[in-house]
Enzyme design. Sequence first.
Site, short mmCIF file in Angstrom:
data_model
loop_
_atom_site.label_atom_id
_atom_site.label_comp_id
_atom_site.label_asym_id
_atom_site.label_seq_id
_atom_site.Cartn_x
_atom_site.Cartn_y
_atom_site.Cartn_z
N GLU A 37 -39.75 14.49 -88.40
CA GLU A 37 -39.39 15.28 -89.58
C GLU A 37 -38.26 14.62 -90.38
O GLU A 37 -38.24 14.68 -91.60
CB GLU A 37 -39.00 16.71 -89.20
N TYR A 120 -35.14 22.79 -94.34
CA TYR A 120 -36.47 22.24 -94.05
C TYR A 120 -36.56 21.71 -92.61
O TYR A 120 -37.42 22.13 -91.83
CB TYR A 120 -36.87 21.13 -95.05
N ASP A 138 -41.39 22.53 -97.89
CA ASP A 138 -41.25 21.24 -98.56
C ASP A 138 -41.98 21.30 -99.91
O ASP A 138 -42.46 22.36 -100.33
CB ASP A 138 -41.76 20.10 -97.67
#
Length: 339
Positions: A37, A120, A138
Amino acid sequence: MLNISDFNNNLLVWYQANKRDLPWRRTSDPYRIWLSEVMLQQTQVITVIPYFEKFITNYPDIDSLADADEGRLLKDWEGLGYYNRIRNFQTAVKEVQNTYDSKVPDDPDAFFSLKGVGPYIGGAVQSIAFNNLLAAVDGNVLRVMARLNLDYRDMTKASVQKSVKQNIEAIMPLEAGDFNQALMELGATICTPRAPKCIMCPVQGHCEAYKAGEVASLPVKKKAKAKKEIYYNVYFILNDNEEIILRKQEGTLLQGMYELPKYDIDTSVESIEEELGLTLDHPNLHVGSVKHVFTHQVWYMEGYVLYTKDAHPDFISLNEVEKLPMSKAMQKIYRQFEG
Ligand code: SF4
């Protein structure tokens, strides 16, 4: 009015049958999910794949990344850009090593307190690794949600993103990780910015923009601000020992990376001599021109060779240069010199 259980079911069934086989989807290791990520923020999937594989080979777990030499880490990251990501990640991983016995915390509050973990990354890792009911919003998800809900708000605003996150969490099923990934996957492969494949969309029946014929006008786009143009002269300062001056950057986003001395084009060689404490011989040897586009800036760089017979602490052997981490922009101009 959205029929939540139908919507969730359609989306999850589609995801299970259509998800791309990506290396970070083959693991349940929270550290590796987190690493993926961090890399995926601001970088495309296709670019991330070889970097992810290199990192899990070189740094397979929390301890190996926490203990890694920063220079080597930056060198391995070279080409991904946004170097603060990896520096923050190492700081956070060190804290996990010291405070949480090298185990990624499954408590959202603890995880969100780590360096570089924003809404996020926090939502993505906590939902995918631990199924905590948090959304991961996102750009793909914002686009999908704007279209599904016929939402004309400005999706770049933090307040709107917060509200979208709350809306997703209000309908989120227990399979939080799959649900987040399904929304992102839908945005990446079906509900794309241009020419979305509505005909193949698993949630077309729930999509307000589709019903209203408004898909092409969502999400609402703000006019892009013009990028700032910056002009530099970049100097290849050489001595008789086949050495070149490369400076380690401090206190900038590119901290720890190496760069050739670069100056505003109006800076005279005399003031460079003064700053570096060197006498420079300038034969007006032009190495090449390079343009590099960043998110908010465009750099135009002209490369010139200078010679000196003086000593300087930043001289480094030309043979060593390729082992040092350098930004993409610097690599581009350096290649002009090598060529
Ligand atoms: Fe996106 Fe079209 Fe699906 Fe609506 S129907 S969510 S616009 S792909």
